[in-house]
Write an enzyme that holds these catalytic residues in place. Structure first.
Site, PDB file in Angstrom:
ATOM      1  N   GLY A 176      -8.567   7.719   7.045  1.00  0.00           N
ATOM      2  CA  GLY A 176      -8.770   7.884   8.490  1.00  0.00           C
ATOM      3  C   GLY A 176     -10.237   8.034   8.864  1.00  0.00           C
ATOM      4  O   GLY A 176     -11.115   7.458   8.241  1.00  0.00           O
ATOM      5  N   ASP A 232       0.851  -1.200   0.000  1.00  0.00           N
ATOM      6  CA  ASP A 232       0.000   0.000   0.000  1.00  0.00           C
ATOM      7  C   ASP A 232       0.893   1.258   0.000  1.00  0.00           C
ATOM      8  O   ASP A 232       1.980   1.241   0.593  1.00  0.00           O
ATOM      9  CB  ASP A 232      -0.870  -0.049   1.272  1.00  0.00           C
TER      10      ASP A 232
HETATM   11 ZN   LIG Z   1      -4.772   5.011   0.760  1.00  0.00          ZN
END
Ligand SMILES: [Zn+2]
Length: 290
Positions: A185, A90
């Site tokens: 988030g 990622d």
């Molecule tokens: Zn991301």
């Protein structure tokens, strides 16, 4: 079985369903994700970080395991799984990081140069693709920018169709992360998702589209995104919260009963909490069974 990104995502794009990409930093998360995928008999993507990045001050703190040892475990666990499993790096900012992860056994990598100029993004993506293709490893890139904390609702950071077409034609990237209104988030305010833009992007390029910052959307929002053409859905934050919630709940219950907690029971509760939310989201993403 261990596969690369295309082996999961091209079929998903063709058959209009989404596949979750869940982040791991420990053994329990791997077990939670694969447990849920095996129970539902669905393909899944496990996401790792560039733990061996010597420039990342927090890399050791994030993952105390030796990267090689941990990746050997992830690869072995994926390999013996009856469902297709892709191990994906990622958000990697560097060519070197992508190469390190391929060497450790990742079957897919993301080169994230979305902060750079469009031309630089194209150049580094092409460089990573050239190296990765020779190893049978697939590559994800990002254009537009998915912010880390606050949502940008002015539209200026949303990926445009023109950009996506130009980027795809120049790079022939395997999958493309697009900015369509989600943020990484926890959401401070309600995200404004560009559903029409997703459909336009899907029609414009053949590469599967990736949605980052997918924690905290509701079932209806996931459904709409997948129907319009999102194929890979990155999910991390809420999985971490679910694991911690399950542990806190057990500690509270034990305390209320005047009992002490044991690590093994708390660990198992945390893994079960993560597994439950992963399973729930595999359902929201409408991932098709094998
Ligand atoms: Zn991301």
């Amino acid at each position: 079985m261990l596969v690369n990104g295309n082996e999961i995502l091209l079929k998903a794009r063709e058959e209009h369903y989404g596949v979750g990409a869940f982040n791991v930093n420990d053994y329990g998360a791997v077990e939670a994700i694969l447990g849920a995928a095996e129970e539902t008999r669905t393909p899944v993507i496990i996401q790792i970080g560039d733990w061996t990045d010597p420039n990342a001050a927090e890399s050791k703190a994030k993952n105390p395991w030796d990267a090689k040892m941990f990746m050997n475990f992830v690869r072995y666990r994926a390999d013996i799984s009856p469902v297709p499993v892709c191990i994906h790096l990622d958000h990697c900012r560097t060519y070197e990081g992508c190469i390190r992860s391929i060497k450790l056994g990742a079957t897919s990598v993301m080169i994230d140069a979305s902060m750079c100029s469009f031309e630089e993004n194209i150049a580094i993506t092409k460089k990573v693709i050239e190296a990765a293709r020779g190893c049978g490893v697939t590559v994800e890139a990002e254009i537009g920018h998915v912010d880390g904390h606050a949502g940008d609702t002015t539209g200026k950071l949303y990926t445009t169709v023109d950009e996506a077409v130009r980027f795809y034609e120049e790079t022939k990237v395997d999958s493309l992360a697009v900015a369509i209104g989600t943020v990484h988030g926890i959401y401070a305010e309600e995200p404004v998702l560009q559903y029409d833009r997703i459909a336009e992007l899907r029609d414009a390029i053949p590469a599967p589209l990736v949605m980052h910052g997918a924690s905290g959307l509701n079932a209806e929002q996931y459904k709409k995104c997948v129907e319009r053409g999102i194929t890979k859905i990155n999910f991390a934050t809420y999985m971490q919260l679910a694991g911690a919630d399950a542990i806190e709940k057990m500690v509270d219950a034990n305390r209320a009963a005047g009992e002490r907690s044991r690590f093994q029971a708390l660990y198992s509760a945390g893994v079960a909490g993560m597994r439950a939310i992963v399973k729930e989201h595999i359902g929201y993403f409408q991932t098709k069974s094998i």
